[in-house]
Design an enzyme around this catalytic site. Sequence first.
Site, PDB file in Angstrom:
ATOM      1  CG  HIS A  92      33.593  38.936  45.552  1.00 49.97           C
ATOM      2  ND1 HIS A  92      33.092  39.684  44.590  1.00 49.97           N
ATOM      3  CD2 HIS A  92      34.400  37.832  44.705  1.00 49.97           C
ATOM      4  CE1 HIS A  92      33.508  39.225  43.410  1.00 49.97           C
ATOM      5  NE2 HIS A  92      34.386  38.128  43.536  1.00 49.97           N
ATOM      6  CD  GLU A 152      37.937  38.026  42.544  1.00 58.13           C
ATOM      7  OE1 GLU A 152      37.784  37.113  42.129  1.00 58.13           O
ATOM      8  OE2 GLU A 152      37.119  38.771  43.378  1.00 58.13           O
TER       9      GLU A 152
HETATM   10  P1  PGA Z   1      35.316  35.477  37.148  1.00 55.05           P
HETATM   11  O1  PGA Z   1      34.712  35.853  38.492  1.00 55.05           O
HETATM   12  O2  PGA Z   1      35.938  34.443  37.155  1.00 55.05           O
HETATM   13  O3  PGA Z   1      34.000  35.184  36.376  1.00 55.05           O
HETATM   14  O4  PGA Z   1      35.752  36.658  36.362  1.00 55.05           O
HETATM   15  C1  PGA Z   1      35.623  35.922  39.530  1.00 55.05           C
HETATM   16  C2  PGA Z   1      35.165  36.324  40.952  1.00 55.05           C
HETATM   17  O5  PGA Z   1      34.410  37.357  40.811  1.00 55.05           O
HETATM   18  O6  PGA Z   1      35.089  35.839  41.966  1.00 55.05           O
END
Ligand code: PGA
Length: 239
Positions: A92, A152
């Site tokens: 992450h 992401e």
């Molecule tokens: P968010 O977070 O939906 O608050 O943008 C996603 C993540 O960081 O996993």
Amino acid sequence: MKRPLIVANWKMNPQNSKDAFNLAGTITGGVKKLALDIVFCVPFVYIPQLVALDNVFIGAQDCFWEQNGAFTGEISAKMLRNLGCSYVILGHSERRKYLGETVEMIQKKVKAALKEHLIPIICIGEDIEKEISLIFEGVTSEEMKHLVLTFEPEWAISTQMNSKPASRQEVKDAIGKMRTMLVKMFDERVALETPILYGGTVNSSDVQRYIDKGVTQGVLVGDSSLDPKEFIALAKKLV
Ligand code: PGA
């Protein structure tokens, strides 16, 4: 096409096990008849009490690459598996940013998780080619059947300053790039069958923007996963 998948990333929330149990219980009650898979990736300390819940898979938000030994503060993939965990988020962007986690570390963690039959949910940022080529070095086509990728980009995460959710086209382009890399490193089958999610400020009013048959299989949700009403509404839009 497999069932839609929603991964709830609770991050470092909530603050006690009673709230964790209530949050999980309210959501599972509201989604129980929906034809989709839900994973709650929760702080380590809540895993033992939540693995008993029906209608939901439990995951962690990280694991270490060694199985046991002198690694103060770390939790191994084997320990998670022994608790009944099914998934683990790896790589992450918050771990990369605040804890200096590198792509090389993520690669070792992916191998460790696969060895213990934990399904890694691997976060890929914007350096798609570099990250995919390093993380999947040494992973076999057979192992690729047991993992999930998530696009992401850091700038799309709701807690970042000036964050903005990715557009449908940005997600499509990025995931297209990811699948092209998978063809290069493995083959067409792996590229087509590996589930790929999108994560970054997803909520119930825009989730449909990211669900594109044959492109994304689901979403990874941070902030909106802590509000049961919002999360249930989001889940209902995916079926
Ligand atoms: P968010 O977070 O939906 O608050 O943008 C996603 C993540 O960081 O996993």
